[in-house]
Design a protein around this motif. Structure first.
Motif, PDB file in Angstrom:
ATOM      1  N   MET A   1     -67.412  38.237  55.716  1.00 42.95           N
ATOM      2  CA  MET A   1     -65.922  37.277  56.367  1.00 42.95           C
ATOM      3  C   MET A   1     -65.564  37.947  57.576  1.00 42.95           C
ATOM      4  SD  MET A   1     -64.996  37.432  53.016  1.00 42.95           S
ATOM      5  CE  MET A   1     -63.066  37.485  53.034  1.00 42.95           C
ATOM      6  N   PRO A   2     -65.437  37.018  58.396  1.00 43.73           N
ATOM      7  CA  PRO A   2     -64.518  37.038  59.488  1.00 43.73           C
ATOM      8  C   PRO A   2     -63.945  37.979  59.994  1.00 43.73           C
ATOM      9  CG  PRO A   2     -63.544  35.316  58.403  1.00 43.73           C
ATOM     10  CD  PRO A   2     -64.008  35.335  57.327  1.00 43.73           C
ATOM     11  N   ILE A   3     -64.219  39.040  60.771  1.00 42.74           N
ATOM     12  CA  ILE A   3     -63.116  39.745  61.427  1.00 42.74           C
ATOM     13  C   ILE A   3     -62.692  39.885  62.827  1.00 42.74           C
ATOM     14  CG2 ILE A   3     -64.794  41.883  60.231  1.00 42.74           C
ATOM     15  CD1 ILE A   3     -66.130  42.106  62.730  1.00 42.74           C
ATOM     16  N   SER A   4     -63.563  38.638  63.391  1.00 43.33           N
ATOM     17  CA  SER A   4     -62.613  38.386  64.762  1.00 43.33           C
ATOM     18  C   SER A   4     -63.280  37.252  65.596  1.00 43.33           C
ATOM     19  CB  SER A   4     -62.739  39.070  65.814  1.00 43.33           C
ATOM     20  OG  SER A   4     -64.468  38.792  66.476  1.00 43.33           O
ATOM     21  N   TYR A   5     -62.049  36.836  66.331  1.00 47.88           N
ATOM     22  CA  TYR A   5     -62.500  35.428  66.790  1.00 47.88           C
ATOM     23  C   TYR A   5     -62.264  35.117  68.531  1.00 47.88           C
ATOM     24  CZ  TYR A   5     -62.840  30.004  67.295  1.00 47.88           C
ATOM     25  OH  TYR A   5     -62.209  28.340  68.043  1.00 47.88           O
ATOM     26  N   THR A   6     -62.797  34.504  68.710  1.00 46.85           N
ATOM     27  CA  THR A   6     -62.739  34.027  70.429  1.00 46.85           C
ATOM     28  C   THR A   6     -62.473  33.019  70.906  1.00 46.85           C
ATOM     29  OG1 THR A   6     -64.565  36.350  71.007  1.00 46.85           O
ATOM     30  CG2 THR A   6     -63.717  34.298  72.804  1.00 46.85           C
ATOM     31  N   VAL A   7     -61.849  32.818  71.480  1.00 46.77           N
ATOM     32  CA  VAL A   7     -60.630  31.295  71.675  1.00 46.77           C
ATOM     33  C   VAL A   7     -61.368  31.151  73.109  1.00 46.77           C
ATOM     34  CG1 VAL A   7     -58.319  30.105  72.722  1.00 46.77           C
ATOM     35  CG2 VAL A   7     -58.104  32.567  71.455  1.00 46.77           C
TER      36      VAL A   7
ATOM     37  N   GLU B   1     -48.459  39.585  52.217  1.00 43.93           N
ATOM     38  CA  GLU B   1     -49.675  39.584  52.755  1.00 43.93           C
ATOM     39  C   GLU B   1     -51.253  38.993  52.001  1.00 43.93           C
ATOM     40  OE1 GLU B   1     -50.204  40.194  56.643  1.00 43.93           O
ATOM     41  OE2 GLU B   1     -47.728  41.191  56.223  1.00 43.93           O
ATOM     42  N   PRO B   2     -50.870  37.790  52.269  1.00 43.80           N
ATOM     43  CA  PRO B   2     -52.013  36.931  51.988  1.00 43.80           C
ATOM     44  C   PRO B   2     -53.620  37.407  51.344  1.00 43.80           C
ATOM     45  CG  PRO B   2     -51.234  35.019  53.142  1.00 43.80           C
ATOM     46  CD  PRO B   2     -51.033  37.184  53.256  1.00 43.80           C
ATOM     47  N   GLY B   3     -54.203  38.517  52.555  1.00 43.27           N
ATOM     48  CA  GLY B   3     -55.925  38.539  51.883  1.00 43.27           C
ATOM     49  C   GLY B   3     -56.232  38.497  53.209  1.00 43.27           C
ATOM     50  N   PRO B   4     -57.854  38.692  53.283  1.00 40.44           N
ATOM     51  CA  PRO B   4     -58.617  38.789  54.167  1.00 40.44           C
ATOM     52  C   PRO B   4     -58.767  37.066  54.873  1.00 40.44           C
ATOM     53  CG  PRO B   4     -60.139  39.150  52.166  1.00 40.44           C
ATOM     54  CD  PRO B   4     -57.899  38.906  51.419  1.00 40.44           C
ATOM     55  N   ALA B   5     -58.792  36.853  55.246  1.00 40.14           N
ATOM     56  CA  ALA B   5     -59.305  35.650  56.168  1.00 40.14           C
ATOM     57  C   ALA B   5     -60.337  34.923  55.613  1.00 40.14           C
ATOM     58  CB  ALA B   5     -60.163  35.527  57.781  1.00 40.14           C
ATOM     59  N   TYR B   6     -60.289  33.871  55.847  1.00 35.05           N
ATOM     60  CA  TYR B   6     -61.921  32.883  55.032  1.00 35.05           C
ATOM     61  C   TYR B   6     -62.160  31.273  55.785  1.00 35.05           C
ATOM     62  CZ  TYR B   6     -60.728  34.973  50.693  1.00 35.05           C
ATOM     63  OH  TYR B   6     -61.073  36.103  49.594  1.00 35.05           O
TER      64      TYR B   6
ATOM     65  N   ASN C   1     -62.925  25.980  67.572  1.00 35.08           N
ATOM     66  CA  ASN C   1     -63.885  25.076  67.028  1.00 35.08           C
ATOM     67  C   ASN C   1     -65.150  25.886  67.904  1.00 35.08           C
ATOM     68  OD1 ASN C   1     -63.671  22.558  66.937  1.00 35.08           O
ATOM     69  ND2 ASN C   1     -62.703  21.625  69.419  1.00 35.08           N
ATOM     70  N   GLY C   2     -64.671  27.739  68.170  1.00 34.62           N
ATOM     71  CA  GLY C   2     -65.213  28.778  68.516  1.00 34.62           C
ATOM     72  C   GLY C   2     -66.149  28.776  67.490  1.00 34.62           C
ATOM     73  N   SER C   3     -66.856  29.743  66.959  1.00 31.10           N
ATOM     74  CA  SER C   3     -67.585  30.402  66.346  1.00 31.10           C
ATOM     75  C   SER C   3     -66.970  31.994  66.281  1.00 31.10           C
ATOM     76  CB  SER C   3     -68.751  30.833  66.776  1.00 31.10           C
ATOM     77  OG  SER C   3     -69.378  29.481  67.031  1.00 31.10           O
ATOM     78  N   PRO C   4     -67.033  32.738  64.691  1.00 30.84           N
ATOM     79  CA  PRO C   4     -66.246  33.330  64.343  1.00 30.84           C
ATOM     80  C   PRO C   4     -67.124  34.878  64.562  1.00 30.84           C
ATOM     81  CG  PRO C   4     -66.293  32.777  62.465  1.00 30.84           C
ATOM     82  CD  PRO C   4     -66.400  31.593  63.484  1.00 30.84           C
ATOM     83  N   VAL C   5     -66.530  35.934  64.290  1.00 27.74           N
ATOM     84  CA  VAL C   5     -67.778  37.690  64.786  1.00 27.74           C
ATOM     85  C   VAL C   5     -68.074  37.746  63.115  1.00 27.74           C
ATOM     86  CG1 VAL C   5     -68.555  39.609  64.824  1.00 27.74           C
ATOM     87  CG2 VAL C   5     -67.357  38.291  67.136  1.00 27.74           C
ATOM     88  N   LEU C   6     -68.711  37.805  62.705  1.00 24.91           N
ATOM     89  CA  LEU C   6     -68.691  38.261  60.882  1.00 24.91           C
ATOM     90  C   LEU C   6     -68.960  39.310  60.773  1.00 24.91           C
ATOM     91  CD1 LEU C   6     -70.204  34.587  59.331  1.00 24.91           C
ATOM     92  CD2 LEU C   6     -68.068  35.389  59.989  1.00 24.91           C
TER      93      LEU C   6
END
Length: 142
Positions: free
Chosen positions: A88-94, A64-69, A78-83
Protein backbone atom coordinates in the motif's frame (compact mmCIF):
# COMPACT_ATOMS: atom_id res chain seq x y z
CA UNK A 1 -158.98 44.61 -33.41
CA UNK A 2 -156.78 47.05 -34.47
CA UNK A 3 -155.62 47.39 -31.01
CA UNK A 4 -155.04 43.67 -30.73
CA UNK A 5 -153.14 43.59 -33.97
CA UNK A 6 -151.07 46.50 -32.85
CA UNK A 7 -150.27 44.65 -29.64
CA UNK A 8 -149.32 41.64 -31.67
CA UNK A 9 -147.22 43.64 -34.03
CA UNK A 10 -145.64 45.53 -31.23
CA UNK A 11 -145.13 42.38 -29.22
CA UNK A 12 -142.80 41.15 -31.89
CA UNK A 13 -140.65 44.20 -31.26
CA UNK A 14 -140.28 43.49 -27.61
CA UNK A 15 -137.12 41.68 -27.02
CA UNK A 16 -136.64 38.61 -24.96
CA UNK A 17 -136.29 39.19 -21.27
CA UNK A 18 -132.74 39.98 -20.21
CA UNK A 19 -130.88 37.10 -18.62
CA UNK A 20 -130.15 37.42 -14.98
CA UNK A 21 -126.83 39.15 -14.29
CA UNK A 22 -123.78 36.85 -14.06
CA UNK A 23 -121.47 37.40 -11.15
CA UNK A 24 -117.87 36.53 -11.75
CA UNK A 25 -115.84 35.99 -8.64
CA UNK A 26 -112.12 36.13 -9.20
CA UNK A 27 -110.02 34.48 -6.56
CA UNK A 28 -106.43 35.51 -6.47
CA UNK A 29 -104.04 32.89 -5.29
CA UNK A 30 -100.44 33.82 -4.81
CA UNK A 31 -98.03 32.26 -7.27
CA UNK A 32 -95.86 29.94 -5.25
CA UNK A 33 -92.28 31.09 -5.19
CA UNK A 34 -89.86 28.30 -5.95
CA UNK A 35 -87.66 27.31 -3.08
CA UNK A 36 -84.09 28.04 -4.14
CA UNK A 37 -81.94 24.98 -4.44
CA UNK A 38 -78.83 25.48 -2.36
CA UNK A 39 -75.66 25.70 -4.42
CA UNK A 40 -73.38 22.83 -3.52
CA UNK A 41 -70.25 24.11 -1.83
CA UNK A 42 -66.98 22.32 -1.37
CA UNK A 43 -66.14 21.25 2.10
CA UNK A 44 -63.94 23.85 3.74
CA UNK A 45 -60.28 22.96 3.56
CA UNK A 46 -58.63 22.40 6.90
CA UNK A 47 -56.24 25.08 8.00
CA UNK A 48 -52.62 24.15 7.28
CA UNK A 49 -50.55 23.07 10.21
CA UNK A 50 -48.23 25.77 11.47
CA UNK A 51 -44.67 25.54 10.19
CA UNK A 52 -42.25 24.01 12.65
CA UNK A 53 -39.60 26.20 14.17
CA UNK A 54 -36.44 26.18 12.05
CA UNK A 55 -33.73 23.84 13.19
CA UNK A 56 -30.16 24.54 12.18
CA UNK A 57 -28.52 21.91 10.04
CA UNK A 58 -26.18 19.53 11.70
CA UNK A 59 -22.63 19.87 10.45
CA UNK A 60 -21.84 17.62 7.52
CA UNK A 61 -20.04 14.46 8.52
CA UNK A 62 -16.44 14.16 7.45
CA UNK A 63 -16.13 11.23 5.11
CA UNK A 64 -12.76 9.57 5.06
CA UNK A 65 -12.78 7.06 2.21
CA UNK A 66 -9.87 5.04 3.48
CA UNK A 67 -6.42 4.06 2.32
CA UNK A 68 -4.81 5.28 -0.87
CA UNK A 69 -4.68 2.97 -3.89
CA UNK A 70 -2.18 3.59 -6.67
CA UNK A 71 -4.11 3.77 -9.95
CA UNK A 72 -0.90 4.22 -11.92
CA UNK A 73 1.25 7.06 -13.15
CA UNK A 74 -0.50 9.84 -15.07
CA UNK A 75 0.17 13.33 -16.30
CA UNK A 76 0.60 15.48 -13.22
CA UNK A 77 1.59 12.53 -10.97
CA UNK A 78 4.54 10.66 -12.56
CA UNK A 79 6.69 9.87 -9.53
CA UNK A 80 7.09 6.57 -7.71
CA UNK A 81 5.34 6.12 -4.35
CA UNK A 82 6.91 4.57 -1.27
CA UNK A 83 5.04 1.35 -0.38
CA UNK A 84 4.58 -0.39 2.97
CA UNK A 85 5.12 -4.13 3.54
CA UNK A 86 1.62 -4.90 2.20
CA UNK A 87 2.15 -2.97 -1.04
CA UNK A 88 0.00 0.00 0.00
CA UNK A 89 1.37 3.47 -0.83
CA UNK A 90 2.39 5.44 2.27
CA UNK A 91 4.09 8.50 0.72
CA UNK A 92 4.82 10.16 -2.58
CA UNK A 93 7.63 12.54 -3.51
CA UNK A 94 6.66 15.35 -5.89
CA UNK A 95 8.52 15.38 -9.22
CA UNK A 96 8.61 17.96 -12.00
CA UNK A 97 5.20 18.57 -13.58
CA UNK A 98 3.16 17.18 -10.65
CA UNK A 99 0.04 18.86 -9.25
CA UNK A 100 -1.62 18.19 -5.93
CA UNK A 101 -4.97 17.53 -7.64
CA UNK A 102 -3.46 14.92 -9.98
CA UNK A 103 -1.67 13.23 -7.07
CA UNK A 104 -5.02 12.94 -5.27
CA UNK A 105 -6.61 11.48 -8.42
CA UNK A 106 -3.79 8.97 -8.93
CA UNK A 107 -4.20 7.62 -5.40
CA UNK A 108 -8.01 7.62 -5.50
CA UNK A 109 -8.37 10.17 -2.69
CA UNK A 110 -10.58 13.26 -2.53
CA UNK A 111 -8.37 16.36 -2.61
CA UNK A 112 -9.87 17.60 0.68
CA UNK A 113 -8.93 14.36 2.41
CA UNK A 114 -5.39 14.50 1.04
CA UNK A 115 -5.15 18.10 2.30
CA UNK A 116 -6.27 16.98 5.81
CA UNK A 117 -3.66 14.22 5.70
CA UNK A 118 -0.98 16.80 4.74
CA UNK A 119 -1.33 19.94 6.86
CA UNK A 120 2.12 21.10 5.66
CA UNK A 121 0.64 21.72 2.18
CA UNK A 122 -0.65 25.29 1.93
CA UNK A 123 -2.90 27.21 -0.47
CA UNK A 124 -5.26 24.24 -0.92
CA UNK A 125 -2.56 22.34 -2.75
CA UNK A 126 -2.02 25.04 -5.36
CA UNK A 127 1.70 25.15 -4.65
CA UNK A 128 3.58 21.88 -4.31
CA UNK A 129 7.28 21.82 -5.02
CA UNK A 130 9.67 19.25 -6.44
CA UNK A 131 10.95 17.14 -3.55
CA UNK A 132 7.90 17.72 -1.28
CA UNK A 133 6.81 14.48 0.40
CA UNK A 134 3.06 13.90 0.38
CA UNK A 135 1.69 11.59 3.06
CA UNK A 136 -0.62 8.87 1.66
CA UNK A 137 -1.07 6.86 4.88
CA UNK A 138 -4.57 7.73 6.07
CA UNK A 139 -3.77 6.59 9.62
CA UNK A 140 -1.04 9.25 10.01
CA UNK A 141 -1.05 13.01 9.47
CA UNK A 142 1.85 15.39 8.97
Amino acid sequence: MLAASAVLVLSGCVGAPAPPPVTIVATVTATPKPTPTPTPTAAPEPAPAPAPDPVPNAPAPVYEPGPAYDLGARDGANGSPVLDGGGMPISYTVVSGDSFFDIAQRFDLPQQQLLRMNPQVHDYGENVYIGDVVNLDWTKTG
